[in-house]
Design a protein around this motif. Structure first.
Motif, PDB file in Angstrom:
ATOM      1  N   THR A 170      -7.574  -3.422  -0.802  1.00 13.68           N
ATOM      2  CA  THR A 170      -6.180  -3.536  -0.332  1.00 13.68           C
ATOM      3  C   THR A 170      -5.329  -4.196  -1.631  1.00 13.68           C
ATOM      4  O   THR A 170      -5.816  -4.876  -2.339  1.00 13.68           O
ATOM      5  CB  THR A 170      -6.217  -4.704   0.682  1.00 13.68           C
ATOM      6  N   ALA A 180       0.721  -1.164   0.035  1.00 16.66           N
ATOM      7  CA  ALA A 180       0.091  -0.027  -0.021  1.00 16.66           C
ATOM      8  C   ALA A 180       0.852   1.321   0.095  1.00 16.66           C
ATOM      9  O   ALA A 180       0.818   2.023   0.929  1.00 16.66           O
ATOM     10  CB  ALA A 180      -0.758   0.059   1.419  1.00 16.66           C
ATOM     11  N   TRP A 237      -6.148   2.765  -2.250  1.00 17.55           N
ATOM     12  CA  TRP A 237      -6.120   1.908  -1.123  1.00 17.55           C
ATOM     13  C   TRP A 237      -6.905   1.912  -0.241  1.00 17.55           C
ATOM     14  O   TRP A 237      -7.175   1.096   0.702  1.00 17.55           O
ATOM     15  CB  TRP A 237      -4.700   2.063  -0.508  1.00 17.55           C
ATOM     16  N   THR A 238      -8.059   3.042  -0.542  1.00 12.83           N
ATOM     17  CA  THR A 238      -9.014   3.116   0.470  1.00 12.83           C
ATOM     18  C   THR A 238     -10.380   2.280  -0.254  1.00 12.83           C
ATOM     19  O   THR A 238     -11.203   2.165   0.518  1.00 12.83           O
ATOM     20  CB  THR A 238      -9.745   4.630   0.509  1.00 12.83           C
ATOM     21  N   ARG A 239     -10.228   2.023  -1.351  1.00 12.95           N
ATOM     22  CA  ARG A 239     -11.168   1.107  -2.219  1.00 12.95           C
ATOM     23  C   ARG A 239     -10.594  -0.418  -2.170  1.00 12.95           C
ATOM     24  O   ARG A 239     -11.700  -1.312  -2.503  1.00 12.95           O
ATOM     25  CB  ARG A 239     -11.290   1.934  -3.438  1.00 12.95           C
ATOM     26  N   ASP A 258      -5.485   7.134  -2.751  1.00 14.45           N
ATOM     27  CA  ASP A 258      -6.765   6.886  -2.725  1.00 14.45           C
ATOM     28  C   ASP A 258      -7.330   5.576  -2.861  1.00 14.45           C
ATOM     29  O   ASP A 258      -8.247   4.865  -2.419  1.00 14.45           O
ATOM     30  CB  ASP A 258      -7.477   7.831  -4.031  1.00 14.45           C
TER      31      ASP A 258
END
Length: 280
Positions: free
Chosen positions: A83, A53, A79-81, A77
């Motif tokens: 993994t 990440a 990596w908020t959606r 961003d």
């Protein structure tokens, strides 16, 4: 016509196998099913996932030809959606789906290409090494895709080193590429890499100042000599896997890989940012 080097010929065969993950509908669907809508989210998440990440910085460095702002729009961003682990699973599953539709038995070619990939030298090869450290799939389609991915990122890392030696930055290498094509493709390559008109024009000016472009923006002899030098260096840095595999096994690998590559190539978008030509 100049005969392709072994390294360039093998790239032309394994690159389409890797590239299905970016362009084949079944592969793109796997990213959407994992929660990544939009081509570029899947691209940046899938390709950078072996690094973990990471924020934008390492990816700006490793992807090189992309404008930094294009990378920072995607990372961190994305990596908020999803993994990195889920992105790795999605890209493998999507590519496996595609390769399972290919005619023929993939067992032998997967084994040969894996042997080449496992012989890749990893020092200085950030993306190549990150992919090489991933667990190997157990099925031939998965092994084939994973091996193609290690080899293409290994070659790509070496290519970036060659560009750095020539003193080309990310914008300049794209402008230079278009100039070598006699101006064809700017409307495709510029937006695909995220450079503004102002940045593109500035890169033209810098290359003209070096004597690589003439007054009309066309590639000069010096620019074409640099292309020959970059390709020669890229090949030299990509040679270790094929030396280790040996001449006979490399020829057998090429023989088996070609029909797979032709079928994979038919699923790609042409023209494409990778620079692959259709195979037939």
């Amino acid at each position: 016509m100049t005969e392709l080097s072994t390294e360039r010929r093998m790239w032309s065969l394994f690159e389409p196998v890797h590239a299905v993950t970016y362009f084949a509908p079944d592969a793109l669907a796997a990213f959407e099913e994992a929660g990544l809508r939009g081509f570029w989210r899947g691209y940046f998440a899938g390709r950078s996932a072996p690094l973990g990440a990471v924020p934008a910085g390492p990816v700006i460095a490793a992807f090189y030809g992309f404008a930094p702002r294009m990378v920072t729009r995607a990372l961190p961003d994305v990596w908020t959606r999803i993994t990195p682990e889920a992105a790795l699973a999605a890209r493998l599953e999507g590519s496996r789906r595609v390769l399972l539709t290919v005619d023929g038995d993939l067992t032998e070619v997967a084994s040969l290409l894996r042997a080449a990939a496992e012989a890749a030298d990893l020092h200085g090869r950030v993306l190549g090494a990150a992919n090489a450290m991933l667990p190997w799939p157990e099925d031939p389609a998965g092994v084939l895709w994973q091996a193609a991915t290690v080899l293409r990122e290994h070659r790509g890392d070496g290519h970036l080193a060659a560009l750095l030696v020539e003193g080309l930055d990310g914008a300049e290498c794209n402008v230079w590429r278009v100039a070598l094509l006699d101006g064809a493709g700017r409307e495709f390559y510029q937006p695909a890499r995220g450079w503004t008109d102002e940045e593109w024009a500035a890169a033209i000016d810098r290359l003209r100042g070096r004597g690589w472009l003439d007054a009309e923006g066309k590639a000069t002899g010096r620019a074409r000599e640099a292309y020959t030098s970059v390709e020669r260096t890229t090949d030299a840095l990509a040679a270790a896997p094929w030396r280790a595999l040996g001449e006979a096994a490399t020829a057998r690998c090429a023989e088996l890989l070609r029909p797979v590559a032709v079928q994979a190539s038919a699923l790609l978008r042409h023209p494409n940012p990778i620079g692959l030509q259709p195979l037939s």
